[in-house]
Design an enzyme around this catalytic site. Structure first.
Site, PDB file in Angstrom:
ATOM      1  N   HIS A   1       3.115  10.489  10.266  1.00 30.46           N
ATOM      2  CA  HIS A   1       2.506   9.253   9.754  1.00 30.46           C
ATOM      3  C   HIS A   1       1.515   8.671  10.773  1.00 30.46           C
ATOM      4  O   HIS A   1       1.720   8.791  11.980  1.00 30.46           O
ATOM      5  CB  HIS A   1       3.629   8.246   9.489  1.00 30.46           C
TER       6      HIS A   1
ATOM      7  N   SER B   1      13.334  17.341  -1.556  1.00 28.89           N
ATOM      8  CA  SER B   1      12.296  16.334  -1.386  1.00 28.89           C
ATOM      9  C   SER B   1      11.962  15.691  -2.731  1.00 28.89           C
ATOM     10  O   SER B   1      12.282  16.239  -3.782  1.00 28.89           O
ATOM     11  CB  SER B   1      11.059  17.011  -0.797  1.00 28.89           C
TER      12      SER B   1
HETATM   13  C1  LIG Z   1       6.034   5.258   4.388  1.00 26.76           C
HETATM   14  C2  LIG Z   1       6.113   5.985   5.668  1.00 26.76           C
HETATM   15  C3  LIG Z   1       6.015   5.310   6.879  1.00 26.76           C
HETATM   16  C4  LIG Z   1       5.708   3.863   6.956  1.00 26.76           C
HETATM   17  O1  LIG Z   1       6.830   3.153   6.682  1.00 26.76           O
HETATM   18  P1  LIG Z   1       6.677   1.640   6.279  1.00 26.76           P
HETATM   19  O2  LIG Z   1       8.080   1.205   6.226  1.00 26.76           O
HETATM   20  O3  LIG Z   1       5.982   1.609   4.947  1.00 26.76           O
HETATM   21  O4  LIG Z   1       5.884   1.024   7.366  1.00 26.76           O
HETATM   22  C5  LIG Z   1       6.203   6.018   8.050  1.00 26.76           C
HETATM   23  N1  LIG Z   1       6.431   7.337   8.032  1.00 26.76           N
HETATM   24  C6  LIG Z   1       6.518   8.025   6.882  1.00 26.76           C
HETATM   25  C7  LIG Z   1       6.811   9.487   6.946  1.00 26.76           C
HETATM   26  C8  LIG Z   1       6.358   7.374   5.657  1.00 26.76           C
HETATM   27  O5  LIG Z   1       6.435   8.077   4.523  1.00 26.76           O
END
Ligand SMILES: *Cc1c(COP(=O)(O)O)cnc(C)c1O
Length: 296
Positions: free
Chosen positions: A31, A237
């Site tokens: 992310h 998934s």
């Molecule tokens: C959605 C997501 C995030 C971000 O999380 P939030 O709680 O929306 O900030 C981080 N990493 C992954 C893999 C995600 O899918």
């Protein structure tokens, strides 16, 4: 409990406070909050390649770690990558650290389980290597409140080994307690919202949601495959990846797109009728486009 960008930031911050001048290693499929955390904390960050499923390639990881074998390493793994819903093999990645000789005092392993850390613990027959668990010798795990838990506002949870939290705790007499948060205060309503969802659903509720979502995602993928549409659905998934359709469908179904592909994440609110409607609209468009290609 930390707010939106704060979870990854807090994880990487605790790791940095534990290690001497560490380098953060994250996958190209991780992310965007990870490079962002590294930038805010001024930590050097390196990416490591992933295979076509979206999971970290242990060979690529081995190369990056070997090249940095004299450093301390923060390794960020993902349980349910954003685009492809892939699960990094935690056992293999941790054993790469062992093999290269990065002993536990020189490493910190974080698992970003925003989506699937609240799915995988509730399904049977899962290979142990992708199960998000402290038994792998990891240091922290995070998950989102507004994804599988289902809170009405964005929030999340970071679970960290106590020793790492104690290291940064500062006694604040005004609070009559220790401050262990990144921001110095936190949203009490978010805590209540998560507590409410967890108590209402219980383990049985999460098991039910995980199982139904996986089954529906498999159903969606099967419907696409039988229409000759190439799909990617990683085992256990909820993220189904397929070729990007027209702007009209992207906007109608609010699909997230990346290059020439789009994905649908089958969350508990995505029911059979919505899936059927989407498959109908998508396959009609797909057939129409194939016919045009044949005739032109
Ligand atoms: C959605 C997501 C995030 C971000 O999380 P939030 O709680 O929306 O900030 C981080 N990493 C992954 C893999 C995600 O899918």
């Amino acid at each position: 409990m930390e707010g939106l960008p704060a979870r990854q930031l807090a994880g990487v911050y605790l790791a940095r406070e534990t290690l001497d001048n560490p380098v953060l290693i994250y996958s190209t499929e991780a992310h965007y909050s990870l490079p962002k955390a590294a930038k805010i904390l001024r930590i050097e960050a390196l990416t490591c390649g992933a295979d076509c499923s979206g999971a970290i390639s242990p060979d690529a990881l081995s190369g990056v770690i070997h090249a940095n074998r004299h450093r301390s390493i923060i390794l960020a793994l993902t349980s349910g990558t954003t685009i492809k819903g892939a699960h990094d093999d935690i056992t293999s990645c941790v054993s790469v650290l062992d093999r290269v000789g990065i002993d536990p005092s020189r490493r910190f392993v974080h698992v970003d389980g925003a989506l699937n850390a609240m799915v995988l613990p509730f399904v049977d027959g899962l290979p142990n290597c992708i199960r998000p668990s402290f038994r792998h010798g990891i240091d922290s795990v995070s998950t989102s409140g507004h994804k599988m838990i289902g809170t009405p506002m964005p929030c999340g949870i970071l679970v960290v080994r106590r020793e790492h939290v104690s290291r940064v705790a500062s006694a604040v007499s005004y609070l009559r307690s220790d401050d262990t948060t990144l921001m110095g205060s936190r949203n009490g309503h978010a805590v209540l919202a998560i507590w409410n969802r967890v108590m209402r659903l219980g383990i049985a509720g999460f098991r039910h949601n995980a199982r139904t979502c996986i089954e529906r995602a498999e159903g969606l993928a099967a419907a696409f495959r039988s229409a000759g549409i190439p799909v990617l659905l990683n085992p256990w998934s909820l993220t189904v990846v397929f070729p990007k359709p027209s702007e009209r469908l992207v906007s109608e179904y609010q699909l997230a797109c990346h290059d020439n592909s789009a994905h649908a994440i089958v969350m508990p609110n995505v029911k059979a009728d919505l899936i059927d409607r989407f498959v109908g609209a998508y396959t009609a468009e797909w057939r129409c486009n194939s016919r045009q290609k044949v005739s032109s």
